[in-house]
Design an enzyme around this catalytic site. Structure first.
Site, PDB file in Angstrom:
ATOM      1  CD  GLU A 196      42.907 -51.958 -38.135  1.00 46.02           C
ATOM      2  OE1 GLU A 196      43.527 -50.915 -38.207  1.00 46.02           O
ATOM      3  OE2 GLU A 196      42.093 -52.343 -38.986  1.00 46.02           O
ATOM      4  CG  ASP A 197      43.826 -54.205 -32.720  1.00 44.76           C
ATOM      5  OD1 ASP A 197      44.554 -53.607 -33.532  1.00 44.76           O
ATOM      6  OD2 ASP A 197      43.071 -53.621 -31.930  1.00 44.76           O
ATOM      7  CG  ASP A 255      15.326 -29.306 -19.436  1.00 44.78           C
ATOM      8  OD1 ASP A 255      16.112 -28.472 -18.929  1.00 44.78           O
ATOM      9  OD2 ASP A 255      15.344 -29.598 -20.642  1.00 44.78           O
ATOM     10  CG  HIS A 296      35.016 -53.871 -32.578  1.00 45.68           C
ATOM     11  ND1 HIS A 296      34.674 -54.130 -31.275  1.00 45.68           N
ATOM     12  CD2 HIS A 296      35.923 -52.863 -32.518  1.00 45.68           C
ATOM     13  CE1 HIS A 296      35.336 -53.304 -30.475  1.00 45.68           C
ATOM     14  NE2 HIS A 296      36.107 -52.525 -31.208  1.00 45.68           N
ATOM     15  CG  ASP A 319      35.595 -48.971 -31.144  1.00 41.52           C
ATOM     16  OD1 ASP A 319      36.297 -49.626 -30.361  1.00 41.52           O
ATOM     17  OD2 ASP A 319      36.058 -48.249 -32.051  1.00 41.52           O
ATOM     18  CG  HIS A 357      37.839 -52.212 -26.595  1.00 44.78           C
ATOM     19  ND1 HIS A 357      37.156 -51.023 -26.426  1.00 44.78           N
ATOM     20  CD2 HIS A 357      37.985 -52.366 -27.929  1.00 44.78           C
ATOM     21  CE1 HIS A 357      36.918 -50.493 -27.616  1.00 44.78           C
ATOM     22  NE2 HIS A 357      37.411 -51.291 -28.538  1.00 44.78           N
TER      23      HIS A 357
HETATM   24 MN    MN Z   1      37.730 -51.113 -30.718  1.00 44.22          MN
END
Ligand code: MN
Length: 503
Positions: A88-89, A276, A84, A155, A60
């Site tokens: 948090e993870d 277009d 990133h 993300d 990811h």
């Molecule tokens: Mn993420």
């Protein structure tokens, strides 16, 4: 099992190599060691974690970084994208520890971007309150460093790409949020590349039937003619070269599905009125070349009346510049051409993001006009407008309405489950601020009683009452009541705490 893990690792390794190759291609002098280090750091932090799809988690952040590398973003943005989700993870360190480590190894600039993303947290669409809070956070982060938003977009795009592995309810929520909030921001910032992706991925989940219809239609109209456009691009290049103009780039692109859908709604759903569907893009070096190319094309193919547009002399309000013309090509095919310089092309594709590009020598393009500061102000206005719309729609209009009566027979139109306090504020702000009790159909009722269609409500007021109670915020249903209570209780958090403790 072991074999499977090896295959997965090979994929990750290949992704990393692809990322490094992209960086090298954009900037031959880039020091990719630091990028590799960031990858290792993130990989270790996420080891053992998997995405809902079953892939190792690291795919990811890698995909997010790749998206930004494809947009030729500077290296610190790519490193921050790789990192990133670490604070948090990661299960092996706390948020603070992670940020300290990142600061130590990758510098303050990267650490502050990662911190910005972490502050944004995981935007979850848990009710309107939370949602609006998230938006505010997003704009604070944006004001501090617009690069954070670019990473957030990358993300989100990857999350949308892999949405299939989530439960349908979640799919819809994430897709809707992308369509309603993320895409308009990307549009405002002129990041059309990302705006198009956000919209197209979200489109599939928010309007599945329409998506299928449009997709099939395009397949019929465009995909079968791929060869035609490829040949046309070659012929165009040859004609230009013969006339002495050396194009930097000629490419053709199908219109994004969601913007096609929106356009179809305006054109009576008649795809033949849309010229277009495919645009042939010609990028040249100098502005005078643009006009030369226009002349050459018109000599080759007859232009459609009223379809020549000079957005160079008269740019669109968002700053977009190009020459457009629609011509009858070989076999009577109608094709739109867009002609622009490299600088115009950058601006058209990347908007604000172009400020963090590397140019071909690997140095940063100067912030020429600082247009993005002006854009920031516009975005904030736009978002506040949208926030108001959403607050309004979600609370007051998306819910079923009920009609409640005063003892005199006046009718108040309220959302379902509105309470006597909502009713009081609907009558008058003063009635709301001074209400102390209510009867519903002649029975004494508490102020948080959910009202039903046809109820007759009598509000009792006390003119000595100082103002509303912050406690009411827990049960009121209308935006009007909520905002009135808020504005009257702003300075009495202490009162509120006291009331909670004494309950
Ligand atoms: Mn993420």
């Amino acid at each position: 099992m072991e074999e499977e893990a090896t295959i997965k690792n090979q994929t990750v390794e290949a992704q990393l190599e692809h990322l490094l190759a992209t960086i090298q291609k954009n900037n031959p002098e880039a020091d990719t060691d630091l990028v590799r280090l960031a990858f290792d750091f993130a990989e270790r932090a996420h080891r053992g974690q998997t995405r809902k799809s079953g892939e190792p988690y690291i795919v990811h952040p890698l995909a997010a970084a790749q998206r930004l590398a494809d947009m030729n973003m500077e290296q610190n943005i790519l490193i921050a994208a790789l990192l990133h989700d670490v604070p948090e993870d990661s299960e092996i360190m706390s948020v603070e520890e992670a940020l300290r480590e990142i600061d130590k190894h990758f510098g303050h600039d990267v650490a502050s971007m990662v911190e910005g993303i972490t502050k944004l947290g995981k935007l979850k669409y848990r009710g309107v309150e939370r949602y609006i809070e998230n938006l505010r956070k997003m704009f604070v982060a944006f004001a501090e460093d617009a690069r954070v938003i670019l990473i957030k977009f990358a993300d989100r795009i990857h999350n949308l790409e892999t949405l299939d592995s989530l439960p349908p309810k979640k799919q819809y929520r994430i897709a809707l949020e992308s369509l309603e909030i993320f895409a308009p921001i990307a549009n405002r910032l002129g990041i059309h590349e990302m705006k198009g992706l956000l919209e197209d991925y979200a489109f599939k989940y928010v309007y599945p039937k329409e998506y299928k219809r449009i997709k099939n239609m395009v397949q019929e109209k465009v995909s079968v003619r791929e060869e035609y456009y490829t040949v046309l691009a070659q012929k165009t290049r040859q004609s230009l070269t013969e006339a002495g103009v050396e194009p930097v780039l000629i490419e053709w692109r199908g219109k994004h599905l969601y913007s096609l859908y929106r356009k179809m709604l305006r054109k009576d759903n008649d795809i033949d009125k849309i010229y277009d569907l495919v645009a042939m893009r010609i990028v040249v070096r100098e502005m005078p070349d643009c006009y030369a190319v226009l002349g050459i094309l018109h000599k080759l193919w007859r232009p459609l009346k009223g379809r020549v547009k000079d957005y160079i002399a008269q740019p669109k309000p968002n700053g977009y510049q190009s020459l457009h013309t629609t011509v009858f090509c070989d076999n009577g095919q109608i094709v739109e051409f867009q002609i622009r310089t490299e600088a115009m092309h950058e601006e058209a594709e990347y908007g604000i993001a172009a400020h963090w590009h590397y140019d071909e020598h690997g140095s940063r393009i100067p912030d020429k006009h600082l247009r993005w500061i002006k854009e920031l102000a516009k975005v904030q206005q736009e978002i506040m407008r949208r926030v108001k719309d959403i607050e309004y729609m979600k609370i007051d209009y998306f819910k079923n309405r009920i009609f409640v009566f005063t003892p005199k027979g006046d009718v108040m139109d309220l959302p379902e489950e509105a309470t006597p306090v909502d009713f009081a504020y609907a009558i008058h702000t003063h009635v709301g601020n001074t209400c102390v009790g209510a009867t519903v159909n002649d029975k004494m009722s508490s102020l948080d009683t959910p009202l039903r269609n046809g109820d007759v409500v009598d509000i009792m007021t006390d003119k000595n009452r100082k103002g509303p109670s912050a406690d009411w915020l827990k049960f009121v249903k209308t935006t009007h009541a909520r905002s009135q209570i808020r504005s009257h209780t702003k300075n009495t958090i202490k009162d509120w705490l006291t009331s909670v403790i004494n309950r």
